[in-house]
Design an enzyme around this catalytic site. Structure first.
Site, PDB file in Angstrom:
ATOM      1  N   LYS A 146       0.849  -1.197   0.000  1.00 49.53           N
ATOM      2  CA  LYS A 146       0.000   0.000   0.000  1.00 49.53           C
ATOM      3  C   LYS A 146       0.883   1.245   0.000  1.00 49.53           C
ATOM      4  O   LYS A 146       1.924   1.277   0.675  1.00 49.53           O
ATOM      5  CB  LYS A 146      -0.914  -0.016   1.227  1.00 49.53           C
ATOM      6  CG  LYS A 146      -1.960   1.090   1.246  1.00 49.53           C
ATOM      7  CD  LYS A 146      -2.915   0.944   2.431  1.00 49.53           C
ATOM      8  CE  LYS A 146      -3.930   2.052   2.505  1.00 49.53           C
ATOM      9  NZ  LYS A 146      -4.873   1.899   3.638  1.00 49.53           N
ATOM     10  N   SER A 186      -9.686   2.182   2.809  1.00 49.44           N
ATOM     11  CA  SER A 186      -8.793   2.889   1.908  1.00 49.44           C
ATOM     12  C   SER A 186      -7.822   1.970   1.164  1.00 49.44           C
ATOM     13  O   SER A 186      -7.191   2.378   0.206  1.00 49.44           O
ATOM     14  CB  SER A 186      -7.992   3.926   2.710  1.00 49.44           C
ATOM     15  OG  SER A 186      -7.191   3.278   3.694  1.00 49.44           O
ATOM     16  N   SER A 242     -10.133  -0.187   7.012  1.00 56.71           N
ATOM     17  CA  SER A 242      -9.560  -0.017   5.673  1.00 56.71           C
ATOM     18  C   SER A 242      -8.890  -1.255   5.096  1.00 56.71           C
ATOM     19  O   SER A 242      -8.481  -1.248   3.938  1.00 56.71           O
ATOM     20  CB  SER A 242      -8.552   1.143   5.677  1.00 56.71           C
ATOM     21  OG  SER A 242      -9.234   2.364   5.806  1.00 56.71           O
TER      22      SER A 242
END
Length: 490
Positions: A78, A153, A177
Site C-alpha cells: 500500500k 482505503s 480499511s
C-alpha cells in the site's frame, strides 16, 4: 508454468522448492499478469520491476529452503508504507514527488523473509475514504465488477489480490480499511491487534488507530504473512512486546466447544438483507462445526462512527501539519511570502476529503470545543472497549458483517460524506478498542462478495485464524473467482 497467479502460497512454495519454477520465473509472470490486467483494475501507482528482478535472481542464487514459505513470493505494498527509493505518495498530490531514503520496519521484515515487493498500490488519499475514490491519481475498480468500488482505503491492495495480480499484499486499517475492501473483493484481510505490527514508516493518519496487516486469497496464506511482519520494534513507541506465535499452527479445522458471540447491533438497521442472510448462514456453519453461537449486545457501538471521526480527524490534523511545502513534497509556485507557502501548498496539495477531516479535527481540538468533543469522544471510546471486554469475558470470538452492504457503484456515494462514513460502522469499534479483526469470504449478495468479520481478544489472532480456517474448509466461497481470474460472471 501457467496460471501461477491462481495458486496459494504453499503451492507456489512447493514449486519453488522443487525447482519446477524459479523466483525469477514467478516475478516475470507477476509483472506480465499486472500489465495484462492493470487497464481493467488500476490497482498500482508505481512498479518496482528492475529491483524486483534483481531480488528474484539473488534469491534463486541463494536457494529457497523448505522452512521459508514466503521466499520468492511477490507482494504488493500500500502506498502509505514508506519504501526506500520507490516513490511513496499516500495517493496525494502533496507527496507526488516523494522518494523516501529509508524503509518502513514492515519492509525490513518483507526483505528478511525474502519476499519480493513488486510495486505500490493505490488507496484513498492519506487513507481517508472508504472507496479508493479520493486518490489523486486514479480510481481502482472492484475485481468482481469494474463498475463497483473496491472499498477503501486499501482498495488497491484488495483488488490486486482478488484479480490475481499478486498473491499477497499489505494494507493499513484505521477504521476498517483492510476489512471492508477485503469484504468487497471476496478475499481475506487481517487487521492485527494494535501494536502487533510496527507502524514505523507508515505515513500516519490516526496514530492511536492505524495498523498494518496482510491481504490474501486464503486464510492460511494470511497467517503465514502475519507471522513474517509481526514483532516488537524499538523504533515504534506503540509497538507491543507480545510474543509472536506461529499463526498457522492451530489451523486444524476443529473448533468444537468454541464460544462465539453475534452482536444484535451488527444485524440491525442499515444492513442489506442479502448481507444479513449470509452472516446468519455463517453463524449456522459455526454451529454445525461444533461451536456455540449466541446473541449478545454491544450497546455503545452505535456511537462508534461519531467517536471515530472526532478522534481520527483530530489525530490527522496533528499528523498532517508536517506537510507544509517546506521540507519535502509539493510546494505551490503561487507564493509571495512564507504564509503563502504554507497555505497555498496545503490548499493545492490536499484533496477535498483530507481538508474536510483536517478542519473537523482542528475544530475538535480547539480551546472552546476540546472538552465537548475530543475529551468526550475519548470517554465514549473507553465505554466501547468495556463492552468488548464484557463479551470477551464469556466468549472466544465475535462475528458479524464486515460491511453493511456489498460494493457500491463508482461515483454513487462520493458526494455524500455521511453515507461514506457509515460504511465503516461495523469495523470502527474494533480499532477504537485496539482489537484484532479480520474479514473472510462468506457468501454473495447481488452477485457480489459478502465478508464475515471475525473479532478476537487482544493478541489472540491465533484463535481467529483457527475459526476462519475451519469456516473456509467447511464452505466454498473462497474458491469462487471473479471473471478476471477465470470465474463466472458475478
Amino acid at each position: 508454468m501457467t496460471e501461477l497467479y491462481k495458486k496459494s502460497l504453499e503451492e507456489l512454495h512447493s514449486l519453488l522448492v522443487s525447482k519446477e519454477i524459479t523466483a525469477t520465473d514467478l516475478t516475470s509472470e507477476t509483472f506480465a499478469r499486472i500489465k495484462e490486467t492493470e487497464p481493467k483494475v488500476d490497482a498500482f501507482l508505481a512498479l518496482n520491476e528492475e529491483k524486483a528482478q534483481e531480488l528474484a535472481q539473488a534469491i534463486d542464487q541463494k536457494g529457497i529452503t523448505e522452512s521459508n514459505v514466503l521466499a520468492g513470493i511477490p507482494i504488493g505494498i500500500k502506498d502509505n508504507i514508506v519504501t526506500k527509493d520507490l516513490r511513496t505518495t499516500a495517493a496525494s498530490k502533496i507527496l507526488g514527488n516523494f522518494d523516501p531514503i529509508y524503509d518502513a520496519t514492515v519492509m525490513d521484515k518483507v526483505y528478511q523473509a525474502d519476499m519480493i515487493p513488486v510495486g505500490k498500490l493505490n488507496m484513498d488519499e492519506f487513507a481517508m475514504g472508504a472507496s479508493t475514490e479520493t486518490s489523486f491519481f486514479k480510481k481502482t475498480k472492484n475485481a468482481w465488477d469494474e463498475t463497483k468500488v473496491p472499498g477503501g482505503s486499501s482498495g488497491g491492495s484488495a483488488a490486486a489480490v482478488a484479480a490475481g495480480q499478486v498473491p499477497l499484499s499489505l494494507g493499513s486499517d484505521t477504521g476498517g480499511s483492510i476489512r471492508q475492501p477485503a469484504a468487497f473483493n471476496g478475499i481475506v484481510g487481517m487487521k492485527p491487534t494494535y501494536g502487533r505490527v510496527s507502524r514505523f514508516g507508515l505515513i500516519a493518519f490516526a496514530s492511536s488507530l492505524d495498523q498494518i496487516g496482510p491481504m490474501t486469497r486464503g486464510v492460511k496464506d494470511n497467517a503465514f504473512a502475519l507471522n513474517a511482519i509481526s514483532g516488537f520494534d524499538a523504533k515504534d513507541s506503540t509497538s507491543a512486546g507480545a510474543a509472536v506465535p506461529d499463526f498457522t499452527a492451530g489451523l486444524t479445522g476443529d473448533i468444537k466447544g468454541m464460544k462465539v458471540a453475534l452482536p444484535k447491533e451488527y444485524l440491525g438497521e442499515g444492513i442489506q438483507a442479502g448481507v444479513r442472510e449470509a452472516i446468519l448462514k455463517a453463524a449456522d456453519t459455526f454451529r454445525a462445526l461444533g461451536a456455540t453461537v449466541e446473541e449478545v449486545s454491544l450497546p455503545h457501538s452505535k456511537y462508534g462512527v461519531a467517536v471515530y471521526y472526532i478522534i481520527a480527524s483530530s489525530e490527522a490534523s496533528s499528523n498532517l501539519q508536517r506537510f507544509d511545502g517546506i521540507r519535502y513534497g509539493f510546494r505551490s509556485e503561487n507564493v509571495s511570502n512564507l504564509e503563502d507557502v504554507y497555505v497555498n501548498s496545503r490548499s493545492e496539495g490536499f484533496g477535498e476529503e483530507v481538508k474536510r477531516r483536517i478542519m473537523l479535527g482542528t475544530f475538535s481540538l480547539s480551546a472552546g470545543y476540546y472538552d465537548a468533543y475530543f475529551k468526550k469522544a475519548g470517554q465514549v471510546r473507553t465505554l466501547i472497549k468495556q463492552d468488548f471486554d464484557k463479551v470477551f469475558s464469556q466468549y472466544d470470538l465475535i462475528i458479524g458483517p464486515a460491511s453493511p452492504t456489498v460494493a457500491f457503484g463508482i461515483g454513487e456515494n462520493i458526494n455524500d460524506p455521511i453515507t461514506m462514513y457509515l460504511n465503516d460502522i461495523l469495523t470502527i469499534p474494533v480499532n477504537l478498542a485496539g482489537l484484532p479483526g479480520m474479514s473472510i469470504p462468506a457468501g454473495f449478495s447481488e452477485g457480489l462478495p459478502v465478508g464475515l468479520q471475525i473479532i478476537g481478544k487482544q493478541f489472540d489472532e491465533a484463535t481467529m485464524y483457527k475459526a476462519a480456517y475451519a469456516f473456509e474448509q467447511a464452505t466454498d466461497f473462497h474458491t469462487k473467482k471473479p471473471v478476471i481470474l477465470g470465474g463466472d460472471k458475478a
